[in-house]
Scaffold this motif. Structure first.
Motif, PDB file in Angstrom:
ATOM      1  N   VAL A   1       0.839  -1.208   0.000  1.00  0.00           N
ATOM      2  CA  VAL A   1       0.000   0.000   0.000  1.00  0.00           C
ATOM      3  C   VAL A   1       0.870   1.252   0.000  1.00  0.00           C
ATOM      4  O   VAL A   1       0.586   2.227  -0.714  1.00  0.00           O
ATOM      5  CB  VAL A   1      -0.948  -0.009   1.216  1.00  0.00           C
ATOM      6  N   ALA A   2       1.926   1.251   0.800  1.00  0.00           N
ATOM      7  CA  ALA A   2       2.824   2.405   0.846  1.00  0.00           C
ATOM      8  C   ALA A   2       3.468   2.646  -0.509  1.00  0.00           C
ATOM      9  O   ALA A   2       3.538   3.786  -0.990  1.00  0.00           O
ATOM     10  CB  ALA A   2       3.894   2.197   1.910  1.00  0.00           C
TER      11      ALA A   2
ATOM     12  N   THR B   1       2.772   3.768 -12.021  1.00  0.00           N
ATOM     13  CA  THR B   1       1.821   4.742 -12.557  1.00  0.00           C
ATOM     14  C   THR B   1       2.518   5.942 -13.168  1.00  0.00           C
ATOM     15  O   THR B   1       2.017   6.545 -14.119  1.00  0.00           O
ATOM     16  CB  THR B   1       0.874   5.210 -11.436  1.00  0.00           C
ATOM     17  N   ALA B   2       3.679   6.321 -12.623  1.00  0.00           N
ATOM     18  CA  ALA B   2       4.390   7.501 -13.113  1.00  0.00           C
ATOM     19  C   ALA B   2       4.847   7.353 -14.559  1.00  0.00           C
ATOM     20  O   ALA B   2       5.220   8.337 -15.193  1.00  0.00           O
ATOM     21  CB  ALA B   2       5.598   7.795 -12.230  1.00  0.00           C
ATOM     22  N   GLN B   3       4.816   6.144 -15.114  1.00  0.00           N
ATOM     23  CA  GLN B   3       5.249   5.926 -16.493  1.00  0.00           C
ATOM     24  C   GLN B   3       4.095   6.000 -17.487  1.00  0.00           C
ATOM     25  O   GLN B   3       4.268   5.700 -18.672  1.00  0.00           O
ATOM     26  CB  GLN B   3       5.956   4.567 -16.599  1.00  0.00           C
ATOM     27  N   GLY B   4       2.911   6.370 -17.020  1.00  0.00           N
ATOM     28  CA  GLY B   4       1.782   6.521 -17.922  1.00  0.00           C
ATOM     29  C   GLY B   4       1.049   5.210 -18.142  1.00  0.00           C
ATOM     30  O   GLY B   4       1.448   4.148 -17.680  1.00  0.00           O
ATOM     31  N   ARG B   5      -0.059   5.295 -18.882  1.00  0.00           N
ATOM     32  CA  ARG B   5      -0.909   4.121 -19.075  1.00  0.00           C
ATOM     33  C   ARG B   5      -0.186   3.025 -19.849  1.00  0.00           C
ATOM     34  O   ARG B   5      -0.288   1.842 -19.500  1.00  0.00           O
ATOM     35  CB  ARG B   5      -2.184   4.538 -19.816  1.00  0.00           C
ATOM     36  N   LEU B   6       0.493   3.415 -20.910  1.00  0.00           N
ATOM     37  CA  LEU B   6       1.236   2.411 -21.676  1.00  0.00           C
ATOM     38  C   LEU B   6       2.324   1.788 -20.812  1.00  0.00           C
ATOM     39  O   LEU B   6       2.578   0.581 -20.885  1.00  0.00           O
ATOM     40  CB  LEU B   6       1.840   3.044 -22.930  1.00  0.00           C
TER      41      LEU B   6
ATOM     42  N   ALA C   1       3.689   5.691  -5.663  1.00  0.00           N
ATOM     43  CA  ALA C   1       3.587   5.688  -7.118  1.00  0.00           C
ATOM     44  C   ALA C   1       2.501   6.640  -7.590  1.00  0.00           C
ATOM     45  O   ALA C   1       2.658   7.342  -8.589  1.00  0.00           O
ATOM     46  CB  ALA C   1       3.299   4.271  -7.625  1.00  0.00           C
ATOM     47  N   TYR C   2       1.392   6.685  -6.870  1.00  0.00           N
ATOM     48  CA  TYR C   2       0.294   7.565  -7.252  1.00  0.00           C
ATOM     49  C   TYR C   2       0.709   9.031  -7.158  1.00  0.00           C
ATOM     50  O   TYR C   2       0.478   9.812  -8.085  1.00  0.00           O
ATOM     51  CB  TYR C   2      -0.915   7.314  -6.361  1.00  0.00           C
TER      52      TYR C   2
END
Length: 322
Positions: free
Chosen positions: A16-17, A272-277, A22-23
């Protein structure tokens, strides 16, 4: 006796952390200090009504020059701007302008020789610039990974989880290193080919995070390649493969292949920081690493492969623009 419930709780907290970090890292500034996920909704020209403009006219402010003109709508024809209205509009749209009356000299901000510098008010979706050097960003990532990894290791010790459940064993190290190197190079090549194909199809991968963490000095490169990337690879493999697949499959008597699929989804979301792809690609990469872990039973193999994929991404881009 191993307390698997306690260890599951420790693992859940660490996961979770990490996902929370990442979010929030989606707003990590890069390049010119703007987040890759922020959108610039500001228009280059803003039309605002003005009391100084003639009836039916709007004052149009150019955001690039801070100059104002007055547009008139009269039977579809535009009328020339009124000089006095333009002067008042320019003063009202410049936060730093000081109106003058009588014999008072105009301020430097409103003089004709002044070269106005556009000012930008950050919107709610904009990320604020940062003055943090790249090496400090790298150090921040390394420290956060080390802290989470240490907490997970403490949980394993506290719960009495044997190291063998994580795929850690001292035997046949050269073979494991060789497998890790071969897998890491192969995954890097596949990733580069896939990235090139996606660009041709119009799906450009988001490389903002890599650009943000790319060092600018030799010391920065040493910090990245010798400290940060090994910590990242070690911690992420310990969590996503060693704990979520290896240890939990032993303690909870769940199929390691099922846990490999679940952990790969979490692994993708954790990037997540790398985008959806990037989430999709990383999730697939995570499943390959998880499958390798299940087949070999070795954490060392996947740690080495993970490290090489990351390191080659930075070095290849820096040296060859790949």
């Amino acid at each position: 006796m191993t307390d698997w419930a306690a260890f599951t709780g420790f693992t859940g907290l660490v996961l979770v952390a990490l996902l929370s970090f990442a979010y929030f890292s989606r707003g990590l500034p890069h390049g010119d200090g703007v987040s890759a996920f922020s959108s610039d909704d500001s228009d280059s020209r803003v039309s605002t009504p003005s009391d100084d403009a003639p009836a039916g006219g709007d004052v149009v402010v150019d955001a690039d020059t801070d100059e104002a003109t007055v547009s008139h709508l009269d039977d579809g024809a535009a009328s020339p701007p009124d000089d006095e209205a333009v002067s008042h509009a320019a003063l009202r749209t410049d936060d730093h302008a000081t109106p003058h009356t009588g014999d008072t000299e105009p301020s430097a901000e409103t003089s004709a020789d002044h070269d106005p510098t556009p000012t930008h008010q950050a919107s709610d979706g904009d990320s604020l610039p940062t003055d943090m050097p790249t090496y400090l960003l790298i150090a921040n990532v390394a420290v956060s990974q080390a802290v989470l990894g240490g907490f997970l290791a403490f949980g394993a010790w506290y719960a009495g989880v044997p190291v063998s459940a994580f795929g850690l064993s001292p035997g046949d190290v050269p073979t494991k290193l060789g497998l890790g190197v071969a897998l890491g190079v192969a995954l890097y090549v596949v990733n580069r080919v896939g990235s090139s194909l996606s660009r041709r199809l119009g799906f450009a991968p988001d490389e903002a995070l890599r650009e943000t963490l790319t060092p600018e000095t030799p010391t920065g490169w040493v910090l990245l390649l010798v400290v940060a990337l090994p910590l990242i690879a070690g911690f992420e493999e310990l969590l996503f493969r060693g704990a979520l697949v290896g240890a939990l499959s032993v303690g909870l008597d769940v199929s390691p292949w099922f846990l490999a699929a679940v952990s790969s989804v979490a692994f993708g979301v954790g990037h997540t920081a790398q985008g959806r792809l990037g989430i999709v690609v990383t999730g697939l990469l995570g499943f390959v690493l998880a499958a390798t872990f299940v087949l070999t039973g070795s954490l060392l193999v996947v740690v080495v492969a993970h490290y090489l994929v990351n390191a080659l991404e930075f070095v290849g881009n820096e040296l060859f623009g790949w």
